[in-house]
Design a protein around this motif. Sequence first.
Motif, PDB file in Angstrom:
ATOM      1  N   ASP A  95     -16.394 -45.604  76.732  1.00 50.76           N
ATOM      2  CA  ASP A  95     -17.672 -45.126  77.254  1.00 50.76           C
ATOM      3  C   ASP A  95     -18.423 -46.224  77.998  1.00 50.76           C
ATOM      4  N   GLY A  96     -18.410 -47.453  77.497  1.00 50.63           N
ATOM      5  CA  GLY A  96     -19.010 -48.538  78.253  1.00 50.63           C
ATOM      6  C   GLY A  96     -18.323 -48.726  79.593  1.00 50.63           C
ATOM      7  N   GLU A  97     -17.017 -48.551  79.578  1.00 51.02           N
ATOM      8  CA  GLU A  97     -16.235 -48.668  80.808  1.00 51.02           C
ATOM      9  C   GLU A  97     -16.628 -47.618  81.834  1.00 51.02           C
ATOM     10  N   ALA A  98     -17.103 -46.470  81.366  1.00 53.02           N
ATOM     11  CA  ALA A  98     -17.461 -45.376  82.277  1.00 53.02           C
ATOM     12  C   ALA A  98     -18.725 -45.675  83.070  1.00 53.02           C
ATOM     13  N   GLN A  99     -19.336 -46.839  82.843  1.00 57.45           N
ATOM     14  CA  GLN A  99     -20.428 -47.278  83.694  1.00 57.45           C
ATOM     15  C   GLN A  99     -19.900 -47.867  85.003  1.00 57.45           C
ATOM     16  N   GLU A 100     -18.574 -48.013  85.096  1.00 54.78           N
ATOM     17  CA  GLU A 100     -17.931 -48.512  86.317  1.00 54.78           C
ATOM     18  C   GLU A 100     -17.739 -47.350  87.304  1.00 54.78           C
ATOM     19  N   GLY A 101     -18.105 -47.565  88.555  1.00 58.06           N
ATOM     20  CA  GLY A 101     -17.992 -46.501  89.547  1.00 58.06           C
ATOM     21  C   GLY A 101     -16.567 -46.058  89.811  1.00 58.06           C
ATOM     22  N   GLN A 102     -15.608 -46.978  89.689  1.00 57.58           N
ATOM     23  CA  GLN A 102     -14.221 -46.621  89.992  1.00 57.58           C
ATOM     24  C   GLN A 102     -13.695 -45.548  89.052  1.00 57.58           C
ATOM     25  N   ILE A 103     -14.203 -45.516  87.822  1.00 54.51           N
ATOM     26  CA  ILE A 103     -13.803 -44.472  86.874  1.00 54.51           C
ATOM     27  C   ILE A 103     -14.078 -43.094  87.472  1.00 54.51           C
ATOM     28  N   TRP A 104     -15.262 -42.933  88.051  1.00 58.89           N
ATOM     29  CA  TRP A 104     -15.660 -41.623  88.563  1.00 58.89           C
ATOM     30  C   TRP A 104     -14.932 -41.281  89.854  1.00 58.89           C
ATOM     31  N   GLU A 105     -14.604 -42.281  90.657  1.00 53.80           N
ATOM     32  CA  GLU A 105     -13.766 -42.035  91.823  1.00 53.80           C
ATOM     33  C   GLU A 105     -12.392 -41.522  91.397  1.00 53.80           C
ATOM     34  N   ALA A 106     -11.858 -42.117  90.338  1.00 55.47           N
ATOM     35  CA  ALA A 106     -10.550 -41.693  89.845  1.00 55.47           C
ATOM     36  C   ALA A 106     -10.617 -40.275  89.279  1.00 55.47           C
ATOM     37  N   PHE A 107     -11.706 -39.970  88.549  1.00 61.39           N
ATOM     38  CA  PHE A 107     -11.881 -38.610  88.033  1.00 61.39           C
ATOM     39  C   PHE A 107     -11.905 -37.604  89.189  1.00 61.39           C
ATOM     40  N   MET A 108     -12.643 -37.935  90.236  1.00 59.62           N
ATOM     41  CA  MET A 108     -12.752 -37.046  91.391  1.00 59.62           C
ATOM     42  C   MET A 108     -11.381 -36.834  92.037  1.00 59.62           C
ATOM     43  N   HIS A 120      -9.210 -33.409  92.643  1.00 63.32           N
ATOM     44  CA  HIS A 120      -8.844 -33.057  94.017  1.00 63.32           C
ATOM     45  C   HIS A 120      -7.351 -32.786  94.151  1.00 63.32           C
ATOM     46  N   TYR A 121      -6.549 -33.620  93.481  1.00 65.29           N
ATOM     47  CA  TYR A 121      -5.095 -33.471  93.574  1.00 65.29           C
ATOM     48  C   TYR A 121      -4.512 -32.549  92.503  1.00 65.29           C
ATOM     49  N   LYS A 122      -5.387 -31.879  91.760  1.00 66.30           N
ATOM     50  CA  LYS A 122      -4.980 -30.853  90.787  1.00 66.30           C
ATOM     51  C   LYS A 122      -3.952 -31.400  89.784  1.00 66.30           C
ATOM     52  N   LEU A 123      -4.280 -32.539  89.186  1.00 68.08           N
ATOM     53  CA  LEU A 123      -3.326 -33.230  88.314  1.00 68.08           C
ATOM     54  C   LEU A 123      -3.377 -32.674  86.891  1.00 68.08           C
ATOM     55  N   PRO A 129     -20.616 -34.382  78.762  1.00 72.15           N
ATOM     56  CA  PRO A 129     -19.830 -33.152  78.910  1.00 72.15           C
ATOM     57  C   PRO A 129     -20.098 -32.451  80.241  1.00 72.15           C
ATOM     58  N   ALA A 130     -21.371 -32.355  80.629  1.00 74.85           N
ATOM     59  CA  ALA A 130     -21.708 -31.688  81.894  1.00 74.85           C
ATOM     60  C   ALA A 130     -21.120 -32.448  83.081  1.00 74.85           C
ATOM     61  N   LYS A 131     -21.180 -33.769  83.032  1.00 79.66           N
ATOM     62  CA  LYS A 131     -20.637 -34.571  84.131  1.00 79.66           C
ATOM     63  C   LYS A 131     -19.129 -34.397  84.245  1.00 79.66           C
ATOM     64  N   LEU A 132     -18.453 -34.435  83.108  1.00 73.33           N
ATOM     65  CA  LEU A 132     -16.992 -34.332  83.137  1.00 73.33           C
ATOM     66  C   LEU A 132     -16.547 -32.957  83.636  1.00 73.33           C
ATOM     67  N   ARG A 133     -17.266 -31.920  83.248  1.00 70.04           N
ATOM     68  CA  ARG A 133     -16.950 -30.583  83.768  1.00 70.04           C
ATOM     69  C   ARG A 133     -17.221 -30.530  85.267  1.00 70.04           C
ATOM     70  N   ALA A 134     -18.331 -31.134  85.692  1.00 66.12           N
ATOM     71  CA  ALA A 134     -18.687 -31.119  87.110  1.00 66.12           C
ATOM     72  C   ALA A 134     -17.657 -31.861  87.957  1.00 66.12           C
ATOM     73  N   PHE A 135     -16.996 -32.845  87.357  1.00 68.11           N
ATOM     74  CA  PHE A 135     -15.961 -33.588  88.067  1.00 68.11           C
ATOM     75  C   PHE A 135     -14.602 -32.896  87.997  1.00 68.11           C
ATOM     76  N   VAL A 190      -4.569 -26.056  81.601  1.00 65.59           N
ATOM     77  CA  VAL A 190      -5.079 -25.130  82.607  1.00 65.59           C
ATOM     78  C   VAL A 190      -4.433 -25.494  83.939  1.00 65.59           C
ATOM     79  N   PRO A 191      -3.665 -24.588  84.541  1.00 66.39           N
ATOM     80  CA  PRO A 191      -2.983 -24.931  85.795  1.00 66.39           C
ATOM     81  C   PRO A 191      -3.948 -25.471  86.850  1.00 66.39           C
ATOM     82  N   GLY A 192      -3.570 -26.601  87.440  1.00 69.63           N
ATOM     83  CA  GLY A 192      -4.349 -27.175  88.522  1.00 69.63           C
ATOM     84  C   GLY A 192      -5.561 -27.984  88.105  1.00 69.63           C
ATOM     85  N   LYS A 193      -5.748 -28.195  86.780  1.00 64.26           N
ATOM     86  CA  LYS A 193      -6.917 -28.952  86.332  1.00 64.26           C
ATOM     87  C   LYS A 193      -6.487 -30.103  85.428  1.00 64.26           C
TER      88      LYS A 193
END
Length: 271
Positions: free
Chosen positions: A146-159, A163-166, A194-200, A225-228
């Motif tokens: 969770d402390g690591e999730a303050q890094e922006g690269q984490i959220w870029e990777a989530f996005m 996007h690539y439906k992994l 939870p809301a952020k992770l769903r939104a991503f 879940v296919p594609g998520k």
Amino acid sequence: MTTQELKNFCAAVRRDIINMTANAGSGHPGGSLSAVEMISAAFCTQMRIDPKHPDDPDRDRFVLSKGHAAPCYYGVLAELGFFSKDEFRNFRQLHSILQGHPDAKKVPGVDASTGSLGQGVSIAVGMALGAKHLGKDTKVFVMCGDGEAQEGQIWEAFMSAAHYKLDNLTVLFDNNGLQIDGTNDQVMSLGDLPAKLRAFGFDLIELPDGNDIEAVVEAMSRPTVPGKPRCILGHTVKGKGVSFMENQVGWHGKAPNEEQRAQALAELEGK
């Protein structure tokens, strides 16, 4: 493994964590202890791996993005037979295979060298995307903190994962609420996770107790879940299993002395 066997496995890994950090006089016991159930469940119940063939190209992959939790990772690998527990005596010593952060070139079973926080999820996304391109059924698991999730690269990777439906990627989110300088909220609030992770774009499974091995296994065993991509958000206890370490930020990066080792091992052995 049965539930009781998994509980015994997790207890053994916790003892390994205490012994490794006490032997070295340094290390990160708090966030290693909080991660035990999620990492153990992935390796023991979900992943296609063979300790005798750790480089099998068709194996599933695991990335420890919060690389300082290496004692947990090493404990799981050793308990499964990837290498001898004799190596624990050399943890964090010069020339040891068991450095303070995982080294994929030295440790059987380690798929990525990590430790610079924020990068591991990107590595895992690349692995999952590569498997898709190759038409392989490889599953990729990555643990972030969770402390690591303050890094922006984490959220870029989530996005990117969305996007690539992994749907072959599972993010294990160790949310113990503490980091080296204090609570997450004191350092940099993560808000409504939870809301952020769903939104991503995640198929999110939130676990009120991420140290409940039965709940963790049940979550990991649900159909994808296919594609998520999937995220298992486990609310855990830093220092879990050792009374004087639980929910104490000071045990983020401090090793137990011999008296504390004895007390911790006695608690973990039920004495």
